[in-house]
Design an enzyme around this catalytic site. Sequence first.
Site, PDB file in Angstrom:
ATOM      1  N   ARG A 217     -50.017   6.932 -10.310  1.00  0.00           N
ATOM      2  CA  ARG A 217     -49.087   7.292 -11.391  1.00  0.00           C
ATOM      3  C   ARG A 217     -48.130   8.406 -10.966  1.00  0.00           C
ATOM      4  NH1 ARG A 217     -52.393   5.903 -16.953  1.00  0.00           N
ATOM      5  NH2 ARG A 217     -52.356   3.671 -16.495  1.00  0.00           N
TER       6      ARG A 217
ATOM      7  N   LYS B 197     -98.504  27.904 -18.180  1.00  0.00           N
ATOM      8  CA  LYS B 197     -97.667  26.695 -18.118  1.00  0.00           C
ATOM      9  C   LYS B 197     -98.560  25.490 -17.861  1.00  0.00           C
ATOM     10  CE  LYS B 197     -93.347  28.659 -16.532  1.00  0.00           C
ATOM     11  NZ  LYS B 197     -92.359  28.744 -15.490  1.00  0.00           N
TER      12      LYS B 197
ATOM     13  N   ALA C 267     -86.102  23.944 -13.823  1.00  0.00           N
ATOM     14  CA  ALA C 267     -87.179  23.689 -12.848  1.00  0.00           C
ATOM     15  C   ALA C 267     -87.926  24.987 -12.512  1.00  0.00           C
ATOM     16  CB  ALA C 267     -86.575  23.101 -11.572  1.00  0.00           C
ATOM     17  N   GLU C 268     -89.229  24.846 -12.268  1.00  0.00           N
ATOM     18  CA  GLU C 268     -90.034  26.029 -11.918  1.00  0.00           C
ATOM     19  C   GLU C 268     -89.713  26.498 -10.501  1.00  0.00           C
ATOM     20  OE1 GLU C 268     -91.351  23.769 -14.069  1.00  0.00           O
ATOM     21  OE2 GLU C 268     -91.225  25.387 -15.536  1.00  0.00           O
TER      22      GLU C 268
ATOM     23  N   ARG D 242     -98.522  17.415 -16.228  1.00  0.00           N
ATOM     24  CA  ARG D 242     -98.342  17.013 -14.830  1.00  0.00           C
ATOM     25  C   ARG D 242     -97.409  17.935 -14.071  1.00  0.00           C
ATOM     26  NH1 ARG D 242     -98.102  10.659 -16.209  1.00  0.00           N
ATOM     27  NH2 ARG D 242    -100.296  10.249 -15.795  1.00  0.00           N
TER      28      ARG D 242
ATOM     29  N   ARG E 201     -78.817  16.315   1.940  1.00  0.00           N
ATOM     30  CA  ARG E 201     -79.482  16.379   3.244  1.00  0.00           C
ATOM     31  C   ARG E 201     -79.236  17.728   3.920  1.00  0.00           C
ATOM     32  NH1 ARG E 201     -78.213  10.990   4.263  1.00  0.00           N
ATOM     33  NH2 ARG E 201     -80.094  10.047   3.447  1.00  0.00           N
TER      34      ARG E 201
ATOM     35  N   GLY F 136     -68.964   7.666   1.525  1.00  0.00           N
ATOM     36  CA  GLY F 136     -69.775   7.422   0.334  1.00  0.00           C
ATOM     37  C   GLY F 136     -68.929   7.519  -0.919  1.00  0.00           C
TER      38      GLY F 136
ATOM     39  N   ASP G  60     -70.186  19.692  -0.372  1.00  0.00           N
ATOM     40  CA  ASP G  60     -70.384  20.429   0.881  1.00  0.00           C
ATOM     41  C   ASP G  60     -69.113  20.500   1.720  1.00  0.00           C
ATOM     42  OD1 ASP G  60     -70.276  17.751   1.413  1.00  0.00           O
ATOM     43  OD2 ASP G  60     -71.983  17.711   2.775  1.00  0.00           O
TER      44      ASP G  60
ATOM     45  N   ARG H 247     -89.280  15.665 -17.828  1.00  0.00           N
ATOM     46  CA  ARG H 247     -89.983  16.791 -18.468  1.00  0.00           C
ATOM     47  C   ARG H 247     -90.783  16.322 -19.690  1.00  0.00           C
ATOM     48  NH1 ARG H 247     -89.847  22.036 -18.196  1.00  0.00           N
ATOM     49  NH2 ARG H 247     -88.067  22.134 -16.791  1.00  0.00           N
TER      50      ARG H 247
ATOM     51  N   ASP I 101     -65.998  14.669   4.777  1.00  0.00           N
ATOM     52  CA  ASP I 101     -65.489  15.282   6.014  1.00  0.00           C
ATOM     53  C   ASP I 101     -65.306  14.272   7.154  1.00  0.00           C
ATOM     54  OD1 ASP I 101     -68.174  14.962   6.289  1.00  0.00           O
ATOM     55  OD2 ASP I 101     -68.587  16.968   7.083  1.00  0.00           O
TER      56      ASP I 101
ATOM     57  N   THR J 210     -67.066  13.548  -2.762  1.00  0.00           N
ATOM     58  CA  THR J 210     -68.472  13.409  -2.370  1.00  0.00           C
ATOM     59  C   THR J 210     -69.309  14.166  -3.389  1.00  0.00           C
ATOM     60  OG1 THR J 210     -70.155  14.121  -0.766  1.00  0.00           O
ATOM     61  CG2 THR J 210     -68.099  15.310  -0.707  1.00  0.00           C
ATOM     62  N   ILE J 211     -70.488  13.637  -3.715  1.00  0.00           N
ATOM     63  CA  ILE J 211     -71.284  14.336  -4.743  1.00  0.00           C
ATOM     64  C   ILE J 211     -71.954  15.593  -4.193  1.00  0.00           C
ATOM     65  CG2 ILE J 211     -71.737  12.242  -6.081  1.00  0.00           C
ATOM     66  CD1 ILE J 211     -74.653  12.405  -4.965  1.00  0.00           C
ATOM     67  N   ASP J 212     -71.996  15.733  -2.854  1.00  0.00           N
ATOM     68  CA  ASP J 212     -72.777  16.834  -2.262  1.00  0.00           C
ATOM     69  C   ASP J 212     -72.134  18.211  -2.379  1.00  0.00           C
ATOM     70  OD1 ASP J 212     -74.771  15.113  -1.511  1.00  0.00           O
ATOM     71  OD2 ASP J 212     -73.876  14.687   0.443  1.00  0.00           O
TER      72      ASP J 212
ATOM     73  N   ARG K 128     -67.488   2.203   5.768  1.00  0.00           N
ATOM     74  CA  ARG K 128     -67.553   3.049   6.969  1.00  0.00           C
ATOM     75  C   ARG K 128     -67.072   2.148   8.105  1.00  0.00           C
ATOM     76  NH1 ARG K 128     -70.419   7.623   4.993  1.00  0.00           N
ATOM     77  NH2 ARG K 128     -71.857   7.032   3.349  1.00  0.00           N
TER      78      ARG K 128
ATOM     79  N   SER L 156     -97.268  22.257 -17.513  1.00  0.00           N
ATOM     80  CA  SER L 156     -96.584  21.272 -16.664  1.00  0.00           C
ATOM     81  C   SER L 156     -95.492  21.984 -15.885  1.00  0.00           C
ATOM     82  CB  SER L 156     -95.972  20.165 -17.524  1.00  0.00           C
ATOM     83  OG  SER L 156     -94.933  20.704 -18.292  1.00  0.00           O
TER      84      SER L 156
HETATM   85  P1  ATP Z   1     -69.775  11.074   3.003  1.00  0.00           P
HETATM   86  O1  ATP Z   1     -69.729  12.577   2.925  1.00  0.00           O
HETATM   87  O2  ATP Z   1     -69.993  10.447   1.685  1.00  0.00           O
HETATM   88  O3  ATP Z   1     -70.662  10.557   4.082  1.00  0.00           O
HETATM   89  P2  ATP Z   1     -67.585  10.764   4.804  1.00  0.00           P
HETATM   90  O4  ATP Z   1     -66.127  10.631   4.617  1.00  0.00           O
HETATM   91  O5  ATP Z   1     -68.062  12.002   5.524  1.00  0.00           O
HETATM   92  O6  ATP Z   1     -68.274  10.617   3.385  1.00  0.00           O
HETATM   93  P3  ATP Z   1     -68.246   9.097   7.103  1.00  0.00           P
HETATM   94  O7  ATP Z   1     -69.018   7.821   7.175  1.00  0.00           O
HETATM   95  O8  ATP Z   1     -68.718  10.236   7.907  1.00  0.00           O
HETATM   96  O9  ATP Z   1     -68.157   9.453   5.540  1.00  0.00           O
HETATM   97  O10 ATP Z   1     -66.728   8.792   7.520  1.00  0.00           O
HETATM   98  C1  ATP Z   1     -66.008   7.750   6.883  1.00  0.00           C
HETATM   99  C2  ATP Z   1     -65.189   7.026   7.894  1.00  0.00           C
HETATM  100  O11 ATP Z   1     -64.246   7.923   8.502  1.00  0.00           O
HETATM  101  C3  ATP Z   1     -65.954   6.445   9.070  1.00  0.00           C
HETATM  102  O12 ATP Z   1     -66.572   5.213   8.760  1.00  0.00           O
HETATM  103  C4  ATP Z   1     -64.867   6.278  10.107  1.00  0.00           C
HETATM  104  O13 ATP Z   1     -64.126   5.113   9.864  1.00  0.00           O
HETATM  105  C5  ATP Z   1     -63.978   7.498   9.831  1.00  0.00           C
HETATM  106  N1  ATP Z   1     -64.344   8.542  10.788  1.00  0.00           N
HETATM  107  C6  ATP Z   1     -65.337   9.436  10.720  1.00  0.00           C
HETATM  108  N2  ATP Z   1     -65.396  10.203  11.827  1.00  0.00           N
HETATM  109  C7  ATP Z   1     -64.395   9.769  12.633  1.00  0.00           C
HETATM  110  C8  ATP Z   1     -63.916  10.126  13.946  1.00  0.00           C
HETATM  111  N3  ATP Z   1     -64.495  11.101  14.653  1.00  0.00           N
HETATM  112  N4  ATP Z   1     -62.865   9.448  14.444  1.00  0.00           N
HETATM  113  C9  ATP Z   1     -62.266   8.476  13.731  1.00  0.00           C
HETATM  114  N5  ATP Z   1     -62.677   8.082  12.517  1.00  0.00           N
HETATM  115  C10 ATP Z   1     -63.716   8.707  11.976  1.00  0.00           C
END
Ligand code: ATP
Length: 328
Positions: free
Chosen positions: A29, A218, A191-192, A167, A176, A15, A134, A159, A107, A130-132, A76, A220
């Site tokens: 660079r 409150k 946020a409440e 509301r 997720r 993503g 995580d 708000r 990851d 990644t924005i998450d 992907r 809203s």
């Molecule tokens: P996001 O957190 O935004 O989902 P991400 O890097 O975790 O980002 P994934 O779709 O899980 O996104 O992985 C990106 C790409 O990395 C996959 O499309 C694939 O090409 C490669 N990849 C992921 N897992 C494996 C794996 N077990 N073996 C080989 N390649 C992998």
Amino acid sequence: MSKEIKKIGVLTSGGDSPGMNAAIRSVVRTCSYHKIECVGIYRGYQGMIEGDFIEMGPRSVHNIINKGGTILKSARSKDFRTPEGRKKAYDELTKAGVDALVIIGGDGSFTGAEIFNREYGFPVMGIPGTIDNDIFGTSHTLGYDTALNTVVECIDKIRDTASSHNRLFFVEVMGRDAGHIALNAGIGAGAEEILIPEADLGLDRLVESLMKSKASGKSSSIVVIAEGDKIGKSVFELKDYFDLNLPEYDVRVSVLGHMQRGGSPSCFDRVLASRLGVKAVECLLAGKSNFMVGMLNDAVTLTPLLHAIKGHTEIDRELLRVSEIMSV
Ligand code: ATP
């Protein structure tokens, strides 16, 4: 002794997130600064398999530090999950003279990099994008800070209308498996209640808390809900539940969705991206491989890719308490 690195490939995978362009710029660079070549790889691992490369220099990354998304595109790739796909990727890299890779992604992307390194001994470095937020081994991933600011800006707007019409708004944000965005943006936006995957508030407590808010004057309320919260109902099901059981509430739902992934990166994300890009390239040049560069306590750090992939990030429980006190 490891082979001297003369050409580094950079790609964005998984993503997209704001700050990826700033990281590409930094990698390109830093390569130029150290007088080595840099190759951009389009569409993540899929472009690597197809040899979709472009030579990059300092001028090819001008005017991108402020841009969301990724100029190299992301994808992907199913093929990269297969040994045949990875063999093709290796052949294309060898043909183009690429000696090492910087992978900007999540990851999943790091898992692919780790496997590729194990199979071919190919030097790899990861930058968490990644924005998450995580990913283990960094307090911030690229794009997280920008996403927080986007969510707070949206909720501020919601708000205005919530308070004009008395509301109750359920606002769904991304997350997720991790509630970092919901928890931090929820506190920032006042946020409440905040519902996150890591803590099950329970429907009864949510209702009780909102009733208490109403009784305290409150008119809203805003409830921020992470996609993966454990209450067991989607935002729309929650609305249906309130419509049926608590008709005194005028409930509206807002799902912020993909707008959280876009936009110009915040200053924080631009600086983070610049720092991580420099570190990734300089570590490769120093012969290091198979690490993720990240940031802990404002210092740039290295975490083995395997730890970054398998490690678990925790939310800050103190923030839950702060949120509870703020909603008194
Ligand atoms: P996001 O957190 O935004 O989902 P991400 O890097 O975790 O980002 P994934 O779709 O899980 O996104 O992985 C990106 C790409 O990395 C996959 O499309 C694939 O090409 C490669 N990849 C992921 N897992 C494996 C794996 N077990 N073996 C080989 N390649 C992998």
